[in-house]
Design an enzyme around this catalytic site. Sequence first.
Site, PDB file in Angstrom:
ATOM      1  N   LYS A   1       0.783  -1.117  -0.023  1.00  0.00           N
ATOM      2  CA  LYS A   1       0.012  -0.122   0.093  1.00  0.00           C
ATOM      3  C   LYS A   1       0.931   1.253   0.024  1.00  0.00           C
ATOM      4  O   LYS A   1       1.629   1.617   1.149  1.00  0.00           O
ATOM      5  CB  LYS A   1      -0.840   0.103   1.275  1.00  0.00           C
ATOM      6  CG  LYS A   1      -1.717   1.268   1.443  1.00  0.00           C
ATOM      7  CD  LYS A   1      -2.674   1.314   2.463  1.00  0.00           C
ATOM      8  CE  LYS A   1      -2.810   2.845   2.933  1.00  0.00           C
ATOM      9  NZ  LYS A   1      -3.605   2.901   4.169  1.00  0.00           N
TER      10      LYS A   1
ATOM     11  N   ASN B   1      -9.270   1.382  10.153  1.00  0.00           N
ATOM     12  CA  ASN B   1      -8.215   0.870  11.439  1.00  0.00           C
ATOM     13  C   ASN B   1      -8.821   1.660  12.601  1.00  0.00           C
ATOM     14  O   ASN B   1      -9.305   1.177  13.340  1.00  0.00           O
ATOM     15  CB  ASN B   1      -6.771   1.371  11.030  1.00  0.00           C
ATOM     16  CG  ASN B   1      -5.783   1.257  12.143  1.00  0.00           C
ATOM     17  OD1 ASN B   1      -4.617   0.868  11.797  1.00  0.00           O
ATOM     18  ND2 ASN B   1      -6.391   0.879  13.387  1.00  0.00           N
ATOM     19  N   THR B   2      -8.681   2.881  12.555  1.00  0.00           N
ATOM     20  CA  THR B   2      -9.008   3.777  13.958  1.00  0.00           C
ATOM     21  C   THR B   2     -10.543   3.501  14.126  1.00  0.00           C
ATOM     22  O   THR B   2     -10.661   3.293  15.693  1.00  0.00           O
ATOM     23  CB  THR B   2      -8.847   5.248  13.605  1.00  0.00           C
ATOM     24  OG1 THR B   2      -7.454   5.470  13.289  1.00  0.00           O
ATOM     25  CG2 THR B   2      -8.745   5.994  15.128  1.00  0.00           C
TER      26      THR B   2
ATOM     27  N   ALA C   1      -9.474   5.015   4.837  1.00  0.00           N
ATOM     28  CA  ALA C   1      -9.173   6.199   5.823  1.00  0.00           C
ATOM     29  C   ALA C   1     -10.380   7.258   6.045  1.00  0.00           C
ATOM     30  O   ALA C   1     -11.139   7.545   5.055  1.00  0.00           O
ATOM     31  CB  ALA C   1      -8.017   6.911   5.592  1.00  0.00           C
ATOM     32  N   GLY C   2     -10.594   7.549   7.191  1.00  0.00           N
ATOM     33  CA  GLY C   2     -11.504   8.414   7.538  1.00  0.00           C
ATOM     34  C   GLY C   2     -12.927   7.787   8.116  1.00  0.00           C
ATOM     35  O   GLY C   2     -13.819   8.509   8.506  1.00  0.00           O
TER      36      GLY C   2
ATOM     37  N   GLY D   1      -7.789   8.681  10.472  1.00  0.00           N
ATOM     38  CA  GLY D   1      -7.955   8.774  11.869  1.00  0.00           C
ATOM     39  C   GLY D   1      -8.912   9.771  12.378  1.00  0.00           C
ATOM     40  O   GLY D   1      -9.260  10.079  13.533  1.00  0.00           O
TER      41      GLY D   1
HETATM   42  C1  LIG Z   1      -3.613   1.674   8.908  1.00  0.00           C
HETATM   43  C2  LIG Z   1      -3.757   2.398   7.387  1.00  0.00           C
HETATM   44  O1  LIG Z   1      -3.526   1.908   6.490  1.00  0.00           O
HETATM   45  C3  LIG Z   1      -4.132   3.797   7.815  1.00  0.00           C
HETATM   46  O2  LIG Z   1      -3.179   4.713   7.443  1.00  0.00           O
HETATM   47  C4  LIG Z   1      -5.562   3.899   6.969  1.00  0.00           C
HETATM   48  O3  LIG Z   1      -5.558   5.010   5.996  1.00  0.00           O
HETATM   49  C5  LIG Z   1      -6.697   3.820   7.896  1.00  0.00           C
HETATM   50  O4  LIG Z   1      -7.244   5.132   8.264  1.00  0.00           O
HETATM   51  P1  LIG Z   1      -8.222   5.197   9.499  1.00  0.00           P
HETATM   52  O5  LIG Z   1      -7.307   4.942  10.814  1.00  0.00           O
HETATM   53  O6  LIG Z   1      -8.868   6.590   9.339  1.00  0.00           O
HETATM   54  O7  LIG Z   1      -9.182   3.854   9.240  1.00  0.00           O
END
Ligand SMILES: CC(=O)[C@@H](O)[C@H](O)COP(=O)(O)O
Length: 255
Positions: free
Chosen positions: A96, A205-206, A183-184, A157
């Site tokens: 990635k 992730n977050t 992300a987001g 995040g």
């Molecule tokens: C773990 C990873 O690859 C992060 O850089 C991804 O973009 C997830 O983002 P969030 O934490 O906002 O879900």
Amino acid sequence: MLKIADKEFASRLLLGTGKYPSFDIQREAVAVSEAEILTFAVRRMNIFEASQPNFLEQLDLKKYTLLPNTAGAKTAEEAVRIARLAKASGLCDMIKVEVIGCSRSLLPDPVETLKASEMLLEEGFIVLPYTSDDVVLARRLEELGVHAIMPGASPIGSGQGILNPLNLSFIIEQSKVPVIIDAGIGSPSDAALAMELGADGVLLNTAVSAASDPVKMASAMKLAIEAGRLGYEAGRIQKKDYGVASSPGEGMMTT
Ligand SMILES: CC(=O)[C@@H](O)[C@H](O)COP(=O)(O)O
């Protein structure tokens, strides 16, 4: 099935591995999510230091595809160096590409992302670039030959969810490679919306790792992504300006 290059996955949820309260919670969250692809920041993972604690050791690696990411890179050259390190570990052949262009918003640098993707494709990597929701950049990346496009829903995040559904729809419509919203994402409804727009998958992730109950949230995300995909395949009704009675009016008995 989600198909990336020559690999097929039953799950459309890609899970990050950072910021969990403990390895035990993380292991349980990963298990209930049923994610098959796990991403990790090569720079933050002690892949070459056997003495250091490492989440990957806790996993049955035969069950997962690892997607190392180049988090921490600010230039294409740095991203390529990190990707080569990941490949040297022998854990994976996918990467990635994450090249951050703004340390406050954590938005990707479009020029360096394009450059890094081109260099890594030349070296034979399976390349999944994290990009902004820029429609033209997504097309340029696809023309280079990347194996999936990963536009952000909102800053990493931030948990703000999908800020520009129209741009994401344009990217999804034009792309022949999988589009994975990355992300987001903040809540299950954000993930479901991404899938209802027609995305092929969601990387998050977050929203899970920082939830009050990461294991429950991992389960909720799995269900939301499945529901969103089913809804997309089922074909939603058109929105109308005025009400339309749900029961047919014709042929009803009148007194
Ligand atoms: C773990 C990873 O690859 C992060 O850089 C991804 O973009 C997830 O983002 P969030 O934490 O906002 O879900």
